[in-house]
Design an enzyme around this catalytic site. Structure first.
Site, short mmCIF file in Angstrom:
data_model
loop_
_atom_site.label_atom_id
_atom_site.label_comp_id
_atom_site.label_asym_id
_atom_site.label_seq_id
_atom_site.Cartn_x
_atom_site.Cartn_y
_atom_site.Cartn_z
N TYR A 1 -2.94 4.93 -1.50
CA TYR A 1 -2.57 4.02 -2.59
C TYR A 1 -1.12 4.28 -2.95
CZ TYR A 1 -2.52 1.89 -7.26
OH TYR A 1 -2.23 1.14 -8.36
N TYR B 1 -3.43 -6.74 -0.71
CA TYR B 1 -3.52 -5.67 -1.69
C TYR B 1 -4.97 -5.43 -2.06
CZ TYR B 1 -1.64 -2.81 -5.53
OH TYR B 1 -1.29 -1.78 -6.37
#
Length: 388
Positions: A341, A297
């Site tokens: 994203y 991430y």
């Protein structure tokens, strides 16, 4: 899974389908429409229909509830529906919840999804605009009055301490940005397709909150991503080879807050990800050298370095050199810095592609992938493996 013992979930469920909308800065349609498009795409990828689905999982932040998406997507009765909290930290936990459901017979086919207009609608990067009183929100009250109003400002505190402790410069973060954008440049689905950057580009990008520059911060994206989870037995009969859920874990550390855990003894690591790492290694029986590709991430570059260190790929303070050396194929879709994203859900899809052998930046012989969810908050992680 207990933080002290190995669990029994591994190998009992698999990801059988992945689907997404295009990734854009202005989708031109509602978040519900994005969710339905992604769900239909994932079901089609698996060779299933809406009638096959009996479970759904999403994030607490999602504006499209499970039953609403089910109705709009033509899905019938549900025997399981669930939401996971803590923003991007929920990504891998949605798959864990789905796996728990199918492994115990609560549901047979569960769709995990996330959809938002995060660029054209509500922008998380704009920070705290208003908030209803809550115990969780009270923690922010110690930071907001001093100007720590946005995610970038919260992460900058830990990033500055990391650089100071290990005698590094902000260039250390640039290696992550350059790696992600190199992979995004080869990915037609990525927003930054065809647009690699250099360390010089990173160093020339404007400050957001020192020591974070523009190119240390992820995009804001409109789009949707969905995943189909089912039993390993059923997955083997479907359109693609299964991506087996070898291990799944959630983690929250001591003195944990959401993005503002500034009162811990040390700000140079991510204790919540250490909890996840210990559980994944314990349950899978694997170690860092067994991992073929890492999908970590990357809402902010410093936390990618800290994750590599928490998982034991390198020693504390050494992750920048580890990334610079390409010691582990990293974020081969371009990550949230380069592709989109989507709160980490697109990263799970990339891990599935790697195991199928269909990634645009394919790692030869990839059979095990590590995927992580949001950092700085209670989080989650997965180890996915090829079947057989």
């Amino acid at each position: 899974m207990s933080v002290r013992t190995r669990d029994q979930l591994g190998g009992r469920a698999a990801i059988a389908g992945i689907g997404a909308t295009e990734f854009s800065k202005d989708s031109g349609r509602s978040e519900l429409k994005l969710a339905v498009e992604a769900v239909h795409a994932a079901l089609d990828d698996a060779g299933l229909t809406p009638a096959d689905v009996d479970g759904m999982v999403t994030f607490t932040m999602d504006t499209s509830p499970e039953i609403t998406v089910a109705q709009a997507a033509g899905i019938g009765e549900l025997s399981f529906f669930s939401r996971i909290h803590y923003g991007g930290g929920a990504a891998c936990a949605t798959v864990q919840q789905a796996a728990l459901a199918v492994a115990t017979g609560v549901a047979e086919v569960v769709v995990c999804y996330r959809a938002f207009n995060e660029r054209s609608g509500r922008r998380f990067g704009s920070g705290v605009q208003q908030r209803e009183p809550s115990a969780e929100g009270a923690a922010l009250g110690w930071s907001l009055p001093w100007g720590l109003l946005t995610p970038a400002s919260w992460v900058a505190m830990a990033a500055q301490r990391y650089l100071h402790t290990y005698n590094l410069t902000p260039e250390a973060f640039g290696h992550v940005a350059v790696t992600d954008r190199r992979h995004a440049a080869n990915n037609p689905a990525a927003y930054f397709h065809g647009k690699p950057i250099t360390l010089a580009d990173h160093a020339a990008s404007r400050w957001i909150v020192e020591p974070l520059r523009l190119l240390d911060c992820c995009q804001e994206t409109d789009g949707g991503q969905a995943l189909v989870v089912t039993t390993i037995e059923r997955a083997r009969s479907l359109r693609h080879a299964p991506a087996v859920i070898t291990a799944a874990a959630q983690g929250a550390g001591r003195r944990q807050e959401g993005m503002t855990s500034f009162y811990r003894d040390d700000l140079t690591g991510l204790p919540e990800m250490d909890v996840v790492a210990r559980q994944l290694w314990r349950t899978s029986g694997l170690r860092p050298s067994d991992i073929d590709v890492g999908i970590l991430y990357d809402h902010f570059t410093p936390f990618v370095l800290m994750q590599l260190e928490e998982f034991g790929f390198c020693q504390p303070g050494e992750a920048a050199d580890f990334v610079a050396a390409d010691a582990l194929p990293l974020n081969t879709h371009g990550g949230q810095l380069g592709e989109a994203y989507l709160h980490g859900m697109n990263g799970i899809a990339e891990a599935v592609r790697q195991l199928r052998g269909t990634s645009v930046n394919q790692v030869a012989g990839a059979s095990r992938a590590l995927v992580t969810a949001g950092t700085g908050v209670p989080t989650s992680g997965l180890i996915l493996g090829a079947d057989g």
